[in-house]
Design a protein around this motif. Structure first.
Motif, PDB file in Angstrom:
ATOM      1  N   TYR A   1       0.839  -1.211   0.000  1.00  0.00           N
ATOM      2  CA  TYR A   1       0.000   0.000   0.000  1.00  0.00           C
ATOM      3  C   TYR A   1       0.873   1.260   0.000  1.00  0.00           C
ATOM      4  N   HIS A   2       1.932   1.238   0.801  1.00  0.00           N
ATOM      5  CA  HIS A   2       2.850   2.383   0.845  1.00  0.00           C
ATOM      6  C   HIS A   2       3.504   2.600  -0.520  1.00  0.00           C
ATOM      7  N   PHE A   3       3.894   1.500  -1.188  1.00  0.00           N
ATOM      8  CA  PHE A   3       4.485   1.614  -2.523  1.00  0.00           C
ATOM      9  C   PHE A   3       3.489   2.228  -3.513  1.00  0.00           C
ATOM     10  N   LEU A   4       2.248   1.741  -3.492  1.00  0.00           N
ATOM     11  CA  LEU A   4       1.254   2.249  -4.442  1.00  0.00           C
ATOM     12  C   LEU A   4       1.002   3.742  -4.256  1.00  0.00           C
ATOM     13  N   GLN A   5       0.968   4.178  -3.001  1.00  0.00           N
ATOM     14  CA  GLN A   5       0.764   5.607  -2.759  1.00  0.00           C
ATOM     15  C   GLN A   5       1.865   6.433  -3.430  1.00  0.00           C
ATOM     16  N   LYS A   6       3.106   5.993  -3.280  1.00  0.00           N
ATOM     17  CA  LYS A   6       4.227   6.719  -3.880  1.00  0.00           C
ATOM     18  C   LYS A   6       4.249   6.548  -5.402  1.00  0.00           C
ATOM     19  N   TYR A   7       4.081   5.328  -5.856  1.00  0.00           N
ATOM     20  CA  TYR A   7       4.210   5.021  -7.275  1.00  0.00           C
ATOM     21  C   TYR A   7       3.132   5.712  -8.115  1.00  0.00           C
ATOM     22  N   ASN A   8       1.910   5.768  -7.603  1.00  0.00           N
ATOM     23  CA  ASN A   8       0.824   6.385  -8.369  1.00  0.00           C
ATOM     24  C   ASN A   8       0.980   7.898  -8.484  1.00  0.00           C
ATOM     25  N   LYS A   9       1.787   8.485  -7.600  1.00  0.00           N
ATOM     26  CA  LYS A   9       2.062   9.923  -7.690  1.00  0.00           C
ATOM     27  C   LYS A   9       3.274  10.198  -8.581  1.00  0.00           C
ATOM     28  N   ASN A  10       4.333   9.395  -8.408  1.00  0.00           N
ATOM     29  CA  ASN A  10       5.561   9.571  -9.184  1.00  0.00           C
ATOM     30  C   ASN A  10       6.185   8.193  -9.376  1.00  0.00           C
TER      31      ASN A  10
ATOM     32  N   TYR B   1       8.845   6.968 -10.980  1.00  0.00           N
ATOM     33  CA  TYR B   1      10.280   6.751 -10.782  1.00  0.00           C
ATOM     34  C   TYR B   1      10.640   6.768  -9.287  1.00  0.00           C
ATOM     35  N   VAL B   2      10.123   7.769  -8.561  1.00  0.00           N
ATOM     36  CA  VAL B   2      10.394   7.863  -7.121  1.00  0.00           C
ATOM     37  C   VAL B   2       9.829   6.651  -6.395  1.00  0.00           C
ATOM     38  N   GLY B   3       8.612   6.267  -6.755  1.00  0.00           N
ATOM     39  CA  GLY B   3       7.992   5.115  -6.104  1.00  0.00           C
ATOM     40  C   GLY B   3       8.765   3.839  -6.344  1.00  0.00           C
ATOM     41  N   ALA B   4       9.190   3.629  -7.606  1.00  0.00           N
ATOM     42  CA  ALA B   4       9.920   2.410  -7.932  1.00  0.00           C
ATOM     43  C   ALA B   4      11.278   2.370  -7.242  1.00  0.00           C
ATOM     44  N   THR B   5      11.989   3.497  -7.249  1.00  0.00           N
ATOM     45  CA  THR B   5      13.309   3.549  -6.624  1.00  0.00           C
ATOM     46  C   THR B   5      13.223   3.275  -5.123  1.00  0.00           C
ATOM     47  N   GLU B   6      12.283   3.915  -4.442  1.00  0.00           N
ATOM     48  CA  GLU B   6      12.127   3.699  -3.002  1.00  0.00           C
ATOM     49  C   GLU B   6      11.706   2.267  -2.700  1.00  0.00           C
TER      50      GLU B   6
ATOM     51  N   ASP C   1      13.703  -0.468  -0.538  1.00  0.00           N
ATOM     52  CA  ASP C   1      13.038  -1.046   0.632  1.00  0.00           C
ATOM     53  C   ASP C   1      13.231  -2.557   0.691  1.00  0.00           C
ATOM     54  N   LEU C   2      13.528  -3.169  -0.442  1.00  0.00           N
ATOM     55  CA  LEU C   2      13.753  -4.615  -0.470  1.00  0.00           C
ATOM     56  C   LEU C   2      15.153  -4.998  -0.033  1.00  0.00           C
ATOM     57  N   ASP C   3      16.018  -4.006   0.248  1.00  0.00           N
ATOM     58  CA  ASP C   3      17.405  -4.245   0.632  1.00  0.00           C
ATOM     59  C   ASP C   3      17.487  -5.166   1.847  1.00  0.00           C
ATOM     60  N   GLY C   4      18.323  -6.159   1.740  1.00  0.00           N
ATOM     61  CA  GLY C   4      18.542  -7.068   2.864  1.00  0.00           C
ATOM     62  C   GLY C   4      17.504  -8.145   2.961  1.00  0.00           C
ATOM     63  N   VAL C   5      16.473  -8.095   2.101  1.00  0.00           N
ATOM     64  CA  VAL C   5      15.443  -9.123   2.123  1.00  0.00           C
ATOM     65  C   VAL C   5      15.606 -10.058   0.933  1.00  0.00           C
ATOM     66  N   GLY C   6      15.704  -9.465  -0.259  1.00  0.00           N
ATOM     67  CA  GLY C   6      15.863 -10.310  -1.435  1.00  0.00           C
ATOM     68  C   GLY C   6      16.999  -9.884  -2.339  1.00  0.00           C
ATOM     69  N   PHE C   7      17.573  -8.678  -2.150  1.00  0.00           N
ATOM     70  CA  PHE C   7      18.579  -8.157  -3.066  1.00  0.00           C
ATOM     71  C   PHE C   7      19.764  -7.585  -2.278  1.00  0.00           C
ATOM     72  N   ARG C   8      20.938  -7.576  -2.945  1.00  0.00           N
ATOM     73  CA  ARG C   8      22.135  -7.056  -2.288  1.00  0.00           C
ATOM     74  C   ARG C   8      22.149  -5.534  -2.314  1.00  0.00           C
ATOM     75  N   LYS C   9      22.705  -4.961  -1.276  1.00  0.00           N
ATOM     76  CA  LYS C   9      22.733  -3.500  -1.150  1.00  0.00           C
ATOM     77  C   LYS C   9      23.480  -2.838  -2.307  1.00  0.00           C
ATOM     78  N   GLU C  10      24.648  -3.435  -2.725  1.00  0.00           N
ATOM     79  CA  GLU C  10      25.433  -2.798  -3.782  1.00  0.00           C
ATOM     80  C   GLU C  10      24.693  -2.807  -5.116  1.00  0.00           C
ATOM     81  N   ASP C  11      23.913  -3.886  -5.351  1.00  0.00           N
ATOM     82  CA  ASP C  11      23.127  -3.931  -6.587  1.00  0.00           C
ATOM     83  C   ASP C  11      22.006  -2.912  -6.561  1.00  0.00           C
ATOM     84  N   ILE C  12      21.399  -2.743  -5.377  1.00  0.00           N
ATOM     85  CA  ILE C  12      20.314  -1.771  -5.231  1.00  0.00           C
ATOM     86  C   ILE C  12      20.830  -0.372  -5.509  1.00  0.00           C
TER      87      ILE C  12
END
Length: 646
Positions: A541-550, A552-557, A561-572
């Motif tokens: 829900y938090h992602f959709l709020q950001k993504y539907n407004k902007n 690029y900003v929503g996708a980047t954030e 936010d997935l850092d440390g859960v499914g992806f490496r920090k340096e790749d992010i």
């Protein structure tokens, strides 16, 4: 008119002996007290004439509120006037104004319509009236309880005044200030009792008000040697609150328990008997006790402290006397005490009174909606009655309000009735309530609702059946969801599937989100349901709020936010630096295959099959993000993104 003789006394003083002046004053005082007493006795039968059992408590408390407020205003006016001048003509003018107001009030009272019953009651001989009063257990109990209530505050409040004046040696102006605080307590009592009296009944109010006098009596029993205005002010406020609660409770109980034909005679005997009891207790017992303590050497505050310690015992006796009253239609005492601890419930009763006092459809709808927002269980009966309203808006608001509270069997039956008879109107809310409140008796009606032409009702039935754990309906619900192109069915079906057995139907929900014909808002709802299968709906829900407004900003954030859960920090970090969504998304979607491939969780296996069936290049952007969130939620280690530009 007898009070007007007081105006003539100073005028006659230069021309007649002092004995004549004294006689004029005595006649004026006697006549005023006589007719005032007659008016007080007549007040109760008249109040019974102009009220009904449903509004009696509110009217009596409101009446005392107006009287007390007028007293405060009059007292303040007199204080202000006499502060500047205290000449005799000022008092004569004030008495003259009071007489004119009294004459005007008499003309208003004369125009109040009343039945013949008070006249019939007044014609009953006094002896017969007393025998009828004494012969009824309820009325006889009220005779003693009325006396006990009056004795209680007569033994406390006047002696509080004396203790402030003589015990602490304060000025008259200070005593007058505490008199005002006493009246303010009475105003507060009238406001609150006006809200709850008709709801809780007169006896609990009367009992709590009498017992409440133990608080100021206890304060004075252990009063400090040094004068504390705050402590004394609180004691006077509580005493005023209790005094007016006793008065309202006694009058309310009288009108609720004494029949129309007996009210005049009963009021006369009860008021005379209780007045004598209160007067004697105040003068002989209270005054005599205080004199005896002073004679015994207890001077100053020591005497007053000991007096109130003894009076606490008297109050306990009076409480048991009041408690002996027969119960009427009333709340349990513990529930009334709890009411004072819950401002929400008090406010609910205040709003509920507005519902009772108005007969306007728009106002009813707004009031019922407010009751729903409050969330108190007190107005359950009244809300249930509103389900019979001819207006849909009122019925809808009443159901929504009932959905916010816990309720009993009768309300459950009323909700099920709306479920069976409210197709295309209120059945959808009833279905929601049945599921939320786990009403198992509604399962058959909900199953019937799955075939309704009311799509909103149909969708609510899908969710409610899953909430009730009706596994026999799951296959039909899944079939309706996958086959439907109706937004309401899809939205509620996705919610229902997200509540079924964890992630079992997760890929069915994700597959539905790929339909290019679905409106964007419906896709958002469906994907939120998919995220809920792994308890990630808030992050989504938090992602959709950001993504539907902007975007690029929503996708980047979101990716960060997935850092440390499914992806490496340096790749992010490298991924977030990409210049635009067109460059970013292809690399992001390709990593889904990688992440799904290296995970051994059942969810990842199902998503791998979904990606294989549809093809990664045909996954919409939002669906890709939702799949990434789901995979990251079930993954236990970081995975590098693939194909990032160097």
């Amino acid at each position: 008119m007898f009070a007007s003789f007081l105006i003539a006394a100073p005028m006659a003083a230069p021309y007649v002996p002092q004995a004549v002046v004294s006689a004029i004053i005595l006649v004026a005082a006697f006549g005023f007290a006589l007719f005032r007493s007659m008016g007080v006795v007549a007040t109760s039968p008249l109040e019974g004439e102009v009220t009904t059992p449903e509004n009696r408590g509110a009217f009596l408390a409101g009446n005392h509120l107006r009287v007390t407020t007028t007293q405060i205003i009059a007292m303040l006016v007199i204080i202000l006037i006499t502060r500047y001048t205290a000449e005799i003509w000022v008092y004569q003018l004030l008495i003259a104004i009071a007489c004119l107001i009294g004459l005007y009030a008499s003309t208003v009272l004369a125009r109040i319509p009343e039945s013949q019953m008070p006249q019939v009651s007044a014609r009953i001989p006094l002896g017969q009236s007393f025998r009828r009063l004494w012969g009824q257990k309820q009325a006889r109990g009220l005779l003693f309880a009325w006396s006990g209530g009056l004795v209680s505050f007569m033994m406390v409040i006047p002696f509080m005044m004396i203790a402030v004046k003589n015990g602490y040696g304060t000025q008259d102006s200070t005593v007058l200030l505490f008199s005002l605080i006493l009246l303010v307590g009475g105003v507060s009592s009238s406001v609150i009792n006006g809200m709850i009296a008709d709801q809780v009944g007169p006896r609990p109010i009367l009992l709590l008000s009498t017992a409440g006098l133990l608080l100021p009596a206890g304060m004075w029993a252990f009063a400090p040697e040094i004068f504390s205005p705050l402590l004394v002010g609180v004691a006077f406020f509580i005493a005023g609150y209790c005094k007016f609660g006793i008065i309202v409770g006694l009058n309310h109980y009288f009108l609720s328990s004494i029949g129309d034909a007996d009210r005049v005679g009963s009021a006369l005997f009860i008021r005379v008997f209780s007045g004598v009891a209160a007067g004697l207790s105040g003068t002989l017992i209270g005054g005599g006790l205080l004199s005896w303590l002073e004679f015994s050497g207890f001077s100053g505050m020591d005497g007053y402290r000991l007096y109130f310690r003894i009076i606490i015992g008297v109050l306990v006796v009076m409480i048991f006397l009041v408690r002996s009253l027969e119960k009427l239609n009333e709340w349990p005492l513990t529930n009334v005490i709890s009411l004072f601890m819950a401002p929400r419930d008090l406010y609910a009763i205040h709003v509920l009174n507005r519902l009772r006092n108005h007969d306007d459809s728009g106002e009813d709808a707004r009031t019922v909606k407010r009751l729903g927002a409050i969330g108190s269980t007190i107005p359950e009966t009244e809300l249930r009655e509103q389900l019979d309203s001819p207006l849909l808006t009122v019925r809808v608001n009443a159901l929504q309000a009932l959905g916010n509270i816990s309720f009993g069997r009768k309300t459950e039956d009323a909700v099920l009735n709306q479920l069976s008879c409210g197709e295309h109107t209120t059945a959808w809310i009833a279905a929601e309530i049945v599921g939320k409140h786990q009403i198992k008796r509604g399962v058959e009606l909900l199953r019937w609702g799955l075939g309704s032409s009311d799509h909103f009702f149909q969708g609510k039935c899908m969710v409610a059946l899953v909430r009730l754990g009706d596994t026999a309906s799951y296959a039909q619900i899944v079939s309706l969801f996958t086959a439907s192109d109706n937004p309401r069915i899809i939205i509620h079906g996705a919610k229902a599937l997200s509540l079924m057995d964890g992630t079992t139907y997760q890929t069915e929900i994700l597959r539905k989100s790929i339909d290019p014909e679905l409106p964007v808002s419906v896709v958002d709802e469906v994907l939120t349901a998919a995220a809920a299968t792994v308890s990630q709906e808030q992050r989504w829900y938090h992602f959709l709020q950001k993504y539907n407004k902007n975007r690029y900003v929503g996708a980047t954030e979101f990716i960060s936010d997935l850092d440390g859960v499914g992806f490496r920090k340096e790749d992010i970090s490298m991924f977030a630096k990409m210049t635009g969504q067109e460059q970013m998304l292809p690399h992001f979607t390709r990593t889904l295959e990688n992440l799904a491939a290296v995970s051994d969780s059942p969810v990842a296996l199902e998503i791998r099959r979904l990606l294989s069936d549809i093809g990664i290049d045909h996954i919409p952007v939002k669906t890709a993000f939702c799949i990434a969130l789901i995979l990251s939620a079930v993954s236990d280690r970081a995975h590098p993104l693939t194909g990032l530009p160097s």
